[in-house]
Enzyme design. Structure first.
Site, PDB file in Angstrom:
ATOM      1  N   ASP A 212       0.849  -1.191   0.000  1.00  0.00           N
ATOM      2  CA  ASP A 212       0.000   0.000   0.000  1.00  0.00           C
ATOM      3  C   ASP A 212       0.887   1.244   0.000  1.00  0.00           C
ATOM      4  O   ASP A 212       1.871   1.335   0.731  1.00  0.00           O
ATOM      5  CB  ASP A 212      -0.918   0.003   1.235  1.00  0.00           C
ATOM      6  CG  ASP A 212      -2.056   0.990   1.075  1.00  0.00           C
ATOM      7  OD1 ASP A 212      -3.210   0.555   0.914  1.00  0.00           O
ATOM      8  OD2 ASP A 212      -1.787   2.222   1.101  1.00  0.00           O
ATOM      9  N   ILE A 213       0.509   2.205  -0.820  1.00  0.00           N
ATOM     10  CA  ILE A 213       1.299   3.416  -0.996  1.00  0.00           C
ATOM     11  C   ILE A 213       1.250   4.312   0.247  1.00  0.00           C
ATOM     12  O   ILE A 213       2.125   5.157   0.450  1.00  0.00           O
ATOM     13  CB  ILE A 213       0.810   4.173  -2.249  1.00  0.00           C
ATOM     14  CG1 ILE A 213       1.901   5.034  -2.859  1.00  0.00           C
ATOM     15  CG2 ILE A 213      -0.446   4.974  -1.977  1.00  0.00           C
ATOM     16  CD1 ILE A 213       1.559   5.553  -4.248  1.00  0.00           C
TER      17      ILE A 213
ATOM     18  N   ASN B  37     -13.090  -2.799   2.370  1.00  0.00           N
ATOM     19  CA  ASN B  37     -14.063  -1.709   2.438  1.00  0.00           C
ATOM     20  C   ASN B  37     -15.043  -1.870   1.286  1.00  0.00           C
ATOM     21  O   ASN B  37     -14.669  -2.262   0.178  1.00  0.00           O
ATOM     22  CB  ASN B  37     -13.354  -0.355   2.358  1.00  0.00           C
ATOM     23  CG  ASN B  37     -12.558  -0.060   3.611  1.00  0.00           C
ATOM     24  OD1 ASN B  37     -12.997  -0.362   4.718  1.00  0.00           O
ATOM     25  ND2 ASN B  37     -11.382   0.507   3.450  1.00  0.00           N
TER      26      ASN B  37
ATOM     27  N   GLY C 146     -15.555   3.973   3.439  1.00  0.00           N
ATOM     28  CA  GLY C 146     -14.164   4.379   3.255  1.00  0.00           C
ATOM     29  C   GLY C 146     -13.531   3.815   1.998  1.00  0.00           C
ATOM     30  O   GLY C 146     -12.335   3.992   1.774  1.00  0.00           O
ATOM     31  N   GLN C 147     -14.331   3.116   1.165  1.00  0.00           N
ATOM     32  CA  GLN C 147     -13.746   2.614  -0.089  1.00  0.00           C
ATOM     33  C   GLN C 147     -13.465   3.786  -1.020  1.00  0.00           C
ATOM     34  O   GLN C 147     -14.349   4.590  -1.321  1.00  0.00           O
ATOM     35  CB  GLN C 147     -14.691   1.608  -0.783  1.00  0.00           C
ATOM     36  CG  GLN C 147     -14.032   0.966  -1.995  1.00  0.00           C
ATOM     37  CD  GLN C 147     -14.914  -0.075  -2.698  1.00  0.00           C
ATOM     38  OE1 GLN C 147     -16.076  -0.269  -2.346  1.00  0.00           O
ATOM     39  NE2 GLN C 147     -14.342  -0.728  -3.694  1.00  0.00           N
TER      40      GLN C 147
ATOM     41  N   HIS D   8     -10.302  -4.941  -3.272  1.00  0.00           N
ATOM     42  CA  HIS D   8      -8.958  -5.151  -2.727  1.00  0.00           C
ATOM     43  C   HIS D   8      -9.049  -5.553  -1.270  1.00  0.00           C
ATOM     44  O   HIS D   8      -9.869  -5.034  -0.528  1.00  0.00           O
ATOM     45  CB  HIS D   8      -8.090  -3.894  -2.883  1.00  0.00           C
ATOM     46  CG  HIS D   8      -8.733  -2.641  -2.390  1.00  0.00           C
ATOM     47  ND1 HIS D   8      -9.663  -1.944  -3.123  1.00  0.00           N
ATOM     48  CD2 HIS D   8      -8.583  -1.961  -1.226  1.00  0.00           C
ATOM     49  CE1 HIS D   8     -10.052  -0.877  -2.435  1.00  0.00           C
ATOM     50  NE2 HIS D   8      -9.422  -0.875  -1.273  1.00  0.00           N
TER      51      HIS D   8
ATOM     52  N   HIS E 187      -7.143  -5.469   2.144  1.00  0.00           N
ATOM     53  CA  HIS E 187      -6.034  -4.913   2.921  1.00  0.00           C
ATOM     54  C   HIS E 187      -5.535  -5.994   3.877  1.00  0.00           C
ATOM     55  O   HIS E 187      -6.334  -6.641   4.559  1.00  0.00           O
ATOM     56  CB  HIS E 187      -6.513  -3.750   3.795  1.00  0.00           C
ATOM     57  CG  HIS E 187      -6.974  -2.531   3.070  1.00  0.00           C
ATOM     58  ND1 HIS E 187      -6.170  -1.441   2.858  1.00  0.00           N
ATOM     59  CD2 HIS E 187      -8.173  -2.207   2.531  1.00  0.00           C
ATOM     60  CE1 HIS E 187      -6.853  -0.497   2.238  1.00  0.00           C
ATOM     61  NE2 HIS E 187      -8.073  -0.932   2.025  1.00  0.00           N
TER      62      HIS E 187
HETATM   63  P1  AMP Z   1      -9.755   1.811   0.191  1.00  0.00           P
HETATM   64  O1  AMP Z   1      -9.912   3.012   1.063  1.00  0.00           O
HETATM   65  O2  AMP Z   1     -10.196   0.536   0.887  1.00  0.00           O
HETATM   66  O3  AMP Z   1     -10.379   1.984  -1.174  1.00  0.00           O
HETATM   67  O4  AMP Z   1      -8.201   1.613   0.028  1.00  0.00           O
HETATM   68  C1  AMP Z   1      -7.485   2.021  -1.106  1.00  0.00           C
HETATM   69  C2  AMP Z   1      -6.047   1.828  -0.739  1.00  0.00           C
HETATM   70  O5  AMP Z   1      -5.284   1.879  -1.924  1.00  0.00           O
HETATM   71  C3  AMP Z   1      -5.505   2.915   0.189  1.00  0.00           C
HETATM   72  O6  AMP Z   1      -4.971   2.290   1.352  1.00  0.00           O
HETATM   73  C4  AMP Z   1      -4.431   3.599  -0.651  1.00  0.00           C
HETATM   74  O7  AMP Z   1      -3.332   4.005   0.109  1.00  0.00           O
HETATM   75  C5  AMP Z   1      -4.075   2.521  -1.648  1.00  0.00           C
HETATM   76  N1  AMP Z   1      -3.562   2.991  -2.911  1.00  0.00           N
HETATM   77  C6  AMP Z   1      -4.101   3.917  -3.741  1.00  0.00           C
HETATM   78  N2  AMP Z   1      -3.355   4.087  -4.850  1.00  0.00           N
HETATM   79  C7  AMP Z   1      -2.313   3.220  -4.722  1.00  0.00           C
HETATM   80  C8  AMP Z   1      -1.179   2.915  -5.540  1.00  0.00           C
HETATM   81  N3  AMP Z   1      -0.966   3.525  -6.715  1.00  0.00           N
HETATM   82  N4  AMP Z   1      -0.304   1.990  -5.094  1.00  0.00           N
HETATM   83  C9  AMP Z   1      -0.506   1.372  -3.910  1.00  0.00           C
HETATM   84  N5  AMP Z   1      -1.559   1.607  -3.102  1.00  0.00           N
HETATM   85  C10 AMP Z   1      -2.443   2.526  -3.504  1.00  0.00           C
END
Ligand code: AMP
Ligand code: ZN
Length: 113
Positions: free
Chosen positions: A31-32, A87, A93-94, A100, A102
């Site tokens: 995760d970024i 999510n 919070g999605q 995906h 986590h």
């Molecule tokens: P959500 O809030 O469940 O939709 O989580 C989306 C997740 O994707 C968040 O934890 C972000 O930090 C992560 N994210 C978004 N863009 C990227 C990316 N390019 N590379 C890695 N993680 C990402």
């Protein structure tokens, strides 16, 4: 593949990601914006917008997310304390509308629930 989807772009190699695992069905990457010492995402390569959109034909891939997450959690040394979160929907919070999982681990005192 969804043209607008950032995770589909990662799968297609159009956006870089720090990958942990990849096969024909799933991709796992860090995760970024990590919320725990170990925080990675496991995603299906098939574009599914939200967990609630998972259908019977996706059962195998949905299970595989958990199994790959477990293998990677072991690899990362957090097999005794990690958390899995999906999510579903903006109100939960999605933010990215490609399913995906986590995987969060490595916190001393984990979360309240
Ligand atoms: P959500 O809030 O469940 O939709 O989580 C989306 C997740 O994707 C968040 O934890 C972000 O930090 C992560 N994210 C978004 N863009 C990227 C990316 N390019 N590379 C890695 N993680 C990402
Ligand atoms: Zn997608």
């Amino acid at each position: 593949m969804s043209e607008e989807c950032i995770f589909c772009k990662i799968i297609a190699g159009e956006i870089p990601a720090d990958k942990l695992y990849e096969d024909d069905d799933v991709l796992a990457f860090w995760d970024i914006s990590p919320q725990a010492p170990v925080h990675f995402l496991v995603i299906p390569k098939k574009h599914i917008s939200r967990p609630v959109d998972i259908v019977e034909a996706d059962e195998q891939i949905a299970g595989k997310l958990l199994r790959i997450g477990a293998d990677l959690a072991k690899e990362q040394g957090v097999e005794d304390s990690y958390r899995v979160i999906f999510n579903n929907g903006a109100k939960s919070g999605q933010v990215v509308f490609h399913v995906h999982m986590h995987v969060l681990g490595g916190k001393e005192k984990p979360w309240p629930m």
